[in-house]
Design a protein around this motif. Structure first.
Motif, mmCIF file in Angstrom:
data_model
loop_
_atom_site.group_PDB
_atom_site.id
_atom_site.type_symbol
_atom_site.label_atom_id
_atom_site.label_comp_id
_atom_site.label_asym_id
_atom_site.label_seq_id
_atom_site.Cartn_x
_atom_site.Cartn_y
_atom_site.Cartn_z
ATOM 1 N N LEU A 1 0.830 -1.213 0.000
ATOM 2 C CA LEU A 1 0.000 0.000 0.000
ATOM 3 C C LEU A 1 0.862 1.259 0.000
ATOM 4 O O LEU A 1 0.666 2.164 -0.818
ATOM 5 N N VAL A 2 1.827 1.330 0.923
ATOM 6 C CA VAL A 2 2.651 2.539 0.988
ATOM 7 C C VAL A 2 3.537 2.669 -0.244
ATOM 8 O O VAL A 2 3.802 3.785 -0.714
ATOM 9 N N ASN A 3 3.988 1.545 -0.799
ATOM 10 C CA ASN A 3 4.813 1.613 -2.005
ATOM 11 C C ASN A 3 4.007 2.126 -3.192
ATOM 12 O O ASN A 3 4.501 2.930 -3.996
ATOM 13 N N GLU A 4 2.761 1.660 -3.317
ATOM 14 C CA GLU A 4 1.916 2.131 -4.409
ATOM 15 C C GLU A 4 1.654 3.631 -4.277
ATOM 16 O O GLU A 4 1.664 4.370 -5.264
ATOM 17 N N ARG A 5 1.393 4.084 -3.051
ATOM 18 C CA ARG A 5 1.169 5.516 -2.837
ATOM 19 C C ARG A 5 2.412 6.326 -3.188
ATOM 20 O O ARG A 5 2.337 7.393 -3.811
ATOM 21 N N ALA B 1 -1.633 9.338 -15.908
ATOM 22 C CA ALA B 1 -2.373 8.083 -16.080
ATOM 23 C C ALA B 1 -1.697 6.952 -15.303
ATOM 24 O O ALA B 1 -2.377 6.106 -14.705
ATOM 25 N N LEU B 2 -0.373 6.947 -15.286
ATOM 26 C CA LEU B 2 0.346 5.941 -14.492
ATOM 27 C C LEU B 2 0.057 6.130 -13.007
ATOM 28 O O LEU B 2 -0.126 5.141 -12.269
ATOM 29 N N ALA B 3 0.039 7.375 -12.553
ATOM 30 C CA ALA B 3 -0.275 7.636 -11.153
ATOM 31 C C ALA B 3 -1.677 7.131 -10.813
ATOM 32 O O ALA B 3 -1.914 6.560 -9.737
ATOM 33 N N GLY B 4 -2.627 7.315 -11.739
ATOM 34 C CA GLY B 4 -3.976 6.819 -11.506
ATOM 35 C C GLY B 4 -4.028 5.312 -11.420
ATOM 36 O O GLY B 4 -4.777 4.740 -10.610
ATOM 37 N N ALA B 5 -3.200 4.626 -12.237
ATOM 38 C CA ALA B 5 -3.164 3.169 -12.186
ATOM 39 C C ALA B 5 -2.625 2.684 -10.847
ATOM 40 O O ALA B 5 -3.117 1.696 -10.280
ATOM 41 N N GLU B 6 -1.620 3.373 -10.326
ATOM 42 C CA GLU B 6 -1.113 2.994 -9.003
ATOM 43 C C GLU B 6 -2.198 3.202 -7.950
ATOM 44 O O GLU B 6 -2.276 2.463 -6.956
ATOM 45 N N GLY B 7 -3.063 4.191 -8.162
ATOM 46 C CA GLY B 7 -4.171 4.411 -7.245
ATOM 47 C C GLY B 7 -5.139 3.236 -7.226
ATOM 48 O O GLY B 7 -5.708 2.895 -6.179
ATOM 49 N N ARG B 8 -5.362 2.587 -8.381
ATOM 50 C CA ARG B 8 -6.219 1.405 -8.419
ATOM 51 C C ARG B 8 -5.621 0.277 -7.593
ATOM 52 O O ARG B 8 -6.319 -0.426 -6.870
ATOM 53 N N HIS B 9 -4.322 0.108 -7.698
ATOM 54 C CA HIS B 9 -3.657 -0.937 -6.919
ATOM 55 C C HIS B 9 -3.739 -0.619 -5.422
ATOM 56 O O HIS B 9 -3.918 -1.515 -4.588
ATOM 57 N N GLU B 10 -3.579 0.649 -5.103
ATOM 58 C CA GLU B 10 -3.694 1.079 -3.706
ATOM 59 C C GLU B 10 -5.071 0.701 -3.148
ATOM 60 O O GLU B 10 -5.190 0.201 -2.013
ATOM 61 N N ALA B 11 -6.132 0.920 -3.931
ATOM 62 C CA ALA B 11 -7.483 0.605 -3.475
ATOM 63 C C ALA B 11 -7.647 -0.895 -3.214
ATOM 64 O O ALA B 11 -8.372 -1.298 -2.288
ATOM 65 N N HIS B 12 -6.975 -1.724 -4.006
ATOM 66 C CA HIS B 12 -7.057 -3.178 -3.802
ATOM 67 C C HIS B 12 -6.509 -3.574 -2.439
ATOM 68 O O HIS B 12 -7.126 -4.353 -1.703
ATOM 69 N N TRP B 13 -5.358 -3.028 -2.085
ATOM 70 C CA TRP B 13 -4.751 -3.403 -0.802
ATOM 71 C C TRP B 13 -5.527 -2.799 0.364
ATOM 72 O O TRP B 13 -5.635 -3.420 1.430
ATOM 73 N N LEU B 14 -6.095 -1.625 0.171
ATOM 74 C CA LEU B 14 -6.940 -1.044 1.221
ATOM 75 C C LEU B 14 -8.158 -1.929 1.493
ATOM 76 O O LEU B 14 -8.565 -2.122 2.646
ATOM 77 N N GLU B 15 -8.710 -2.476 0.419
ATOM 78 C CA GLU B 15 -9.877 -3.340 0.592
ATOM 79 C C GLU B 15 -9.501 -4.602 1.361
ATOM 80 O O GLU B 15 -10.241 -5.038 2.255
#
Length: 366
Positions: free
Chosen positions: A23-27, A50-64
């Motif tokens: 999570l912290v790495n993706e952020r 757009a790359l930053a937004g994609a990392e945000g999707r990954h961040e949401a996965h780990w938050l879930e």
């Protein structure tokens, strides 16, 4: 009868720690891309966002998976933190070169809690970053190549010179004089070589440019029997297209005094800009070589002699060789340490050869 589906195992404390690290790495990676986007404009800025937004999707996965924001989070990995620091203080090409390697080392391929889409994203991200880094490499390739190779030539050649001269047993004064003479001779040779090379290339381009020598004769050419079509064929047009173009140009010239601009010189300004100025190339080559060649001589300039001077010269040159080698590796997407060690081995190998030759002569001059 199909086997019953087993419920997913409860996450362990180790799983949660790993997810928090992801999570912290993706952020942190998203911030890196956002910071780089703020320093760029146009298409490259859009791609980075757009790359930053994609990392945000990954961040949401780990938050879930974590069930929301954890009470405490670990620090971002060293590599990701380094990327963030470099994004603030250095040009994007260095950051993108590091990010290219980082995206290629994604752990999601082997982690059962990462989705296949996330693992695929990381592979695509690596290619996107590679493309952005390639743009930057092309922009600085000429200047960077001249700087690195000029400085390395000075480092290696003058180190080999002072090692060879010093090994003969001559005085420190003669070693110093030899080093300074080698610096000036090499720098002047590099500058002169670059001047001749660039001037010759510009003259060659000028000689091959189409001219407007025959433009004034266009209205007087025979529409059915003329060689204007041959001019266009020499410029790469197919025969039929060249003939049609020649007819149109002749007809237009009979009706107007305005010359068709395409019958004149072809625009080659961009090629001249790429080649650059002969004097500029000569001066930069002189300075790059001299900046490298002065380093092996520094111990003698400051009054050292004997073994102390030799060891200090080797240390200084070794640090610079490894630095330039690591930088080349970083910008080319290769392992920086391997390139640094290769550069060091080449430089010290050349110095060792001349040092051994100097020992064989073993003369003493005062």
């Amino acid at each position: 009868m199909p086997a019953p589906t087993l419920p997913p195992a409860a996450p362990t404390a180790r799983d949660r720690r790993r997810w928090a690290q992801y999570l912290v790495n993706e952020r942190a990676e998203a911030r890196v891309y956002s910071q780089l986007a703020d320093r760029r404009e146009g298409e490259e800025a859009d791609i980075l966002r757009a790359l930053a937004g994609a990392e945000g999707r990954h961040e949401a996965h780990w938050l879930e998976l974590l069930g929301g924001e954890p009470a405490s989070l670990p620090r971002a990995s060293f590599g990701t933190s380094l990327l963030g620091w470099m994004a603030k203080h250095f040009g994007s090409i260095f950051v993108l070169a590091l990010a290219q390697n980082a995206e290629g080392r994604s752990p999601y391929d082997d982690d059962p809690h990462a989705t296949p889409a996330m693992a695929a994203d990381e592979k695509v991200h690596r290619e996107v970053v590679r493309g952005l880094a390639a743009r930057g490499r092309r922009r600085l390739s000429g200047t960077f190549r001249a700087a690195v190779f000029g400085a390395n030539d000075g480092l290696v050649s003058n180190l080999a010179l002072v090692m060879g001269i010093g090994a003969t047993g001559v005085s420190a004064r003669i070693v110093l004089f030899s080093g300074i003479a080698g610096l000036l001779a090499g720098a002047l040779s590099m500058g002169a070589g670059e001047f001749v090379s660039v001037r010759s290339q510009r003259e060659l381009l000028a000689a091959t440019e189409p001219s407007d020598f025959a433009d004034a004769a266009l209205p007087h050419l025979d529409l059915d029997a003329n060689e204007l079509a041959l001019v266009y064929r020499t410029r790469g047009m197919p025969e039929d297209e060249a003939l049609n173009r020649a007819r149109r140009v002749i007809e237009a010239s009979k009706l107007s005094d305005d010359r068709d601009p395409l019958t004149g010189p072809v625009a080659v300004a961009s090629e001249h800009e790429v080649i650059g100025s002969a004097w500029g190339a000569a001066l930069s080559s002189f300075c790059f070589f001299a900046s490298g060649a002065v380093i092996p001589v520094l111990p003698w300039i400051f009054g050292l002699s004997g073994v102390a001077a030799v060891l200090l010269a080797l240390l200084l040159v070794g640090v610079v060789l490894m630095s330039t080698g690591a930088m080349v590796g970083l910008l080319s997407g290769a392992p920086p340490l391997r390139r640094a060690l290769r550069q060091l081995a080449i430089g010290f190998g050349a110095a060792a050869v001349t040092y051994v030759l100097g020992l064989l002569f073993d003369v003493t001059l005062h």
